[in-house]
Design a protein around this motif. Structure first.
Motif, PDB file in Angstrom:
ATOM      1  N   ASP A  49       0.733  -1.406  -0.021  1.00  0.00           N
ATOM      2  CA  ASP A  49       0.149  -0.046  -0.041  1.00  0.00           C
ATOM      3  C   ASP A  49       0.767   1.327   0.101  1.00  0.00           C
ATOM      4  OD1 ASP A  49      -2.312   1.532  -0.116  1.00  0.00           O
ATOM      5  OD2 ASP A  49      -2.741   1.209   2.128  1.00  0.00           O
ATOM      6  N   ALA A  50       2.024   1.187   0.825  1.00  0.00           N
ATOM      7  CA  ALA A  50       2.873   2.389   1.054  1.00  0.00           C
ATOM      8  C   ALA A  50       3.437   2.566  -0.424  1.00  0.00           C
ATOM      9  CB  ALA A  50       3.868   2.285   2.290  1.00  0.00           C
ATOM     10  N   ALA A  51       3.645   1.596  -1.243  1.00  0.00           N
ATOM     11  CA  ALA A  51       4.506   1.627  -2.345  1.00  0.00           C
ATOM     12  C   ALA A  51       3.425   1.829  -3.704  1.00  0.00           C
ATOM     13  CB  ALA A  51       5.110   0.281  -2.615  1.00  0.00           C
ATOM     14  N   GLY A  52       2.057   2.056  -3.158  1.00  0.00           N
ATOM     15  CA  GLY A  52       1.175   2.159  -4.093  1.00  0.00           C
ATOM     16  C   GLY A  52       0.989   1.142  -5.275  1.00  0.00           C
ATOM     17  N   THR A  53       1.200  -0.160  -4.863  1.00  0.00           N
ATOM     18  CA  THR A  53       0.976  -1.406  -5.606  1.00  0.00           C
ATOM     19  C   THR A  53      -0.425  -2.086  -4.792  1.00  0.00           C
ATOM     20  OG1 THR A  53       2.395  -2.682  -4.387  1.00  0.00           O
ATOM     21  CG2 THR A  53       3.221  -1.504  -6.408  1.00  0.00           C
ATOM     22  N   LEU A  54      -0.908  -1.699  -3.940  1.00  0.00           N
ATOM     23  CA  LEU A  54      -2.075  -2.415  -3.528  1.00  0.00           C
ATOM     24  C   LEU A  54      -3.515  -1.739  -4.002  1.00  0.00           C
ATOM     25  CD1 LEU A  54      -3.043  -4.689  -1.262  1.00  0.00           C
ATOM     26  CD2 LEU A  54      -3.294  -2.896   0.352  1.00  0.00           C
ATOM     27  N   LYS A  55      -4.384  -2.627  -4.922  1.00  0.00           N
ATOM     28  CA  LYS A  55      -5.291  -2.296  -5.341  1.00  0.00           C
ATOM     29  C   LYS A  55      -6.649  -2.427  -4.514  1.00  0.00           C
ATOM     30  CE  LYS A  55      -4.647  -4.417  -9.373  1.00  0.00           C
ATOM     31  NZ  LYS A  55      -4.763  -5.010 -10.570  1.00  0.00           N
ATOM     32  N   SER A  56      -6.643  -3.137  -3.367  1.00  0.00           N
ATOM     33  CA  SER A  56      -7.589  -3.334  -2.654  1.00  0.00           C
ATOM     34  C   SER A  56      -8.093  -2.166  -1.535  1.00  0.00           C
ATOM     35  CB  SER A  56      -7.607  -4.443  -1.805  1.00  0.00           C
ATOM     36  OG  SER A  56      -8.725  -4.695  -0.903  1.00  0.00           O
ATOM     37  N   PRO A  57      -9.360  -1.677  -1.411  1.00  0.00           N
ATOM     38  CA  PRO A  57      -9.696  -0.663  -0.211  1.00  0.00           C
ATOM     39  C   PRO A  57      -9.811  -1.198   1.044  1.00  0.00           C
ATOM     40  CG  PRO A  57     -11.739  -1.305  -1.578  1.00  0.00           C
ATOM     41  CD  PRO A  57     -10.474  -2.124  -2.190  1.00  0.00           C
ATOM     42  N   LEU A  58      -9.773  -2.595   1.176  1.00  0.00           N
ATOM     43  CA  LEU A  58      -9.939  -3.446   2.482  1.00  0.00           C
ATOM     44  C   LEU A  58      -8.997  -2.880   3.494  1.00  0.00           C
ATOM     45  CD1 LEU A  58     -11.114  -6.731   1.224  1.00  0.00           C
ATOM     46  CD2 LEU A  58     -12.466  -4.750   2.248  1.00  0.00           C
ATOM     47  N   GLU A  59      -9.084  -2.964   4.679  1.00  0.00           N
ATOM     48  CA  GLU A  59      -8.060  -2.993   5.601  1.00  0.00           C
ATOM     49  C   GLU A  59      -6.949  -3.978   5.598  1.00  0.00           C
ATOM     50  OE1 GLU A  59     -10.320  -3.349   9.212  1.00  0.00           O
ATOM     51  OE2 GLU A  59     -11.256  -1.417   9.123  1.00  0.00           O
ATOM     52  N   HIS A  60      -5.710  -3.709   5.666  1.00  0.00           N
ATOM     53  CA  HIS A  60      -4.817  -4.584   5.721  1.00  0.00           C
ATOM     54  C   HIS A  60      -4.963  -6.117   6.395  1.00  0.00           C
ATOM     55  CE1 HIS A  60      -2.384  -0.636   4.981  1.00  0.00           C
ATOM     56  NE2 HIS A  60      -2.819  -0.977   4.071  1.00  0.00           N
ATOM     57  N   GLU A  61      -5.543  -5.833   7.618  1.00  0.00           N
ATOM     58  CA  GLU A  61      -5.874  -7.178   8.372  1.00  0.00           C
ATOM     59  C   GLU A  61      -7.013  -7.856   7.835  1.00  0.00           C
ATOM     60  OE1 GLU A  61      -5.225  -4.147   9.560  1.00  0.00           O
ATOM     61  OE2 GLU A  61      -3.431  -4.132  10.477  1.00  0.00           O
ATOM     62  N   ARG A  62      -7.951  -7.160   7.517  1.00  0.00           N
ATOM     63  CA  ARG A  62      -8.975  -7.827   6.695  1.00  0.00           C
ATOM     64  C   ARG A  62      -8.612  -8.590   5.521  1.00  0.00           C
ATOM     65  NH1 ARG A  62     -15.073  -5.557   6.141  1.00  0.00           N
ATOM     66  NH2 ARG A  62     -16.178  -7.837   6.255  1.00  0.00           N
ATOM     67  N   LEU A  63      -7.916  -8.110   4.657  1.00  0.00           N
ATOM     68  CA  LEU A  63      -7.375  -8.511   3.183  1.00  0.00           C
ATOM     69  C   LEU A  63      -6.633  -9.932   3.585  1.00  0.00           C
ATOM     70  CD1 LEU A  63      -7.396  -8.848   0.357  1.00  0.00           C
ATOM     71  CD2 LEU A  63      -5.544  -7.009   0.322  1.00  0.00           C
TER      72      LEU A  63
END
Length: 99
Positions: A49-63
């Motif tokens: 997410d910090a690198a801008g490569t995560l496409k999911s809006p879900l919370e990190h823990e949930r995903l």
């Protein structure tokens, strides 16, 4: 898994499915292992997410929990069907979350 003709699966999944109803200690250890695994996946998702490569809006823990659960299901299904198709489907879906 394919190398062993899908006779083996995930240790957590195997223990969880076969022994967790017989031993609280095993159930607790499997849960702890799965929780740790999900926490490590969440940390990687945070980095993505910090690198801008995560496409999911879900919370990190949930995903992360979803990914671990989906892997366990895919591993079990691959073992049952003796096919890599469930694993291929898992990775194809995983690709929808990251670029």
């Amino acid at each position: 898994m394919e190398q062993f003709q899908f006779a083996r699966g995930c240790l957590f999944g195997n223990f969880g499915a076969e022994l967790s109803t017989h031993s609280e200690e095993i159930r607790d250890q499997v849960k702890a292992g799965l929780d740790l695994w999900a926490a490590l996946v969440a940390a990687v998702l945070k980095e993505a997410d910090a690198a801008g490569t995560l496409k999911s809006p879900l919370e990190h823990e949930r995903l992360a929990g979803f990914i671990v659960n989906a892997w366990e299901g895919a591993a079990l299904r691959a073992k049952v069907t003796r096919s890599r198709e469930p694993l291929d489907d898992f990775f194809a879906m995983l690709d929808t979350f990251v670029t």
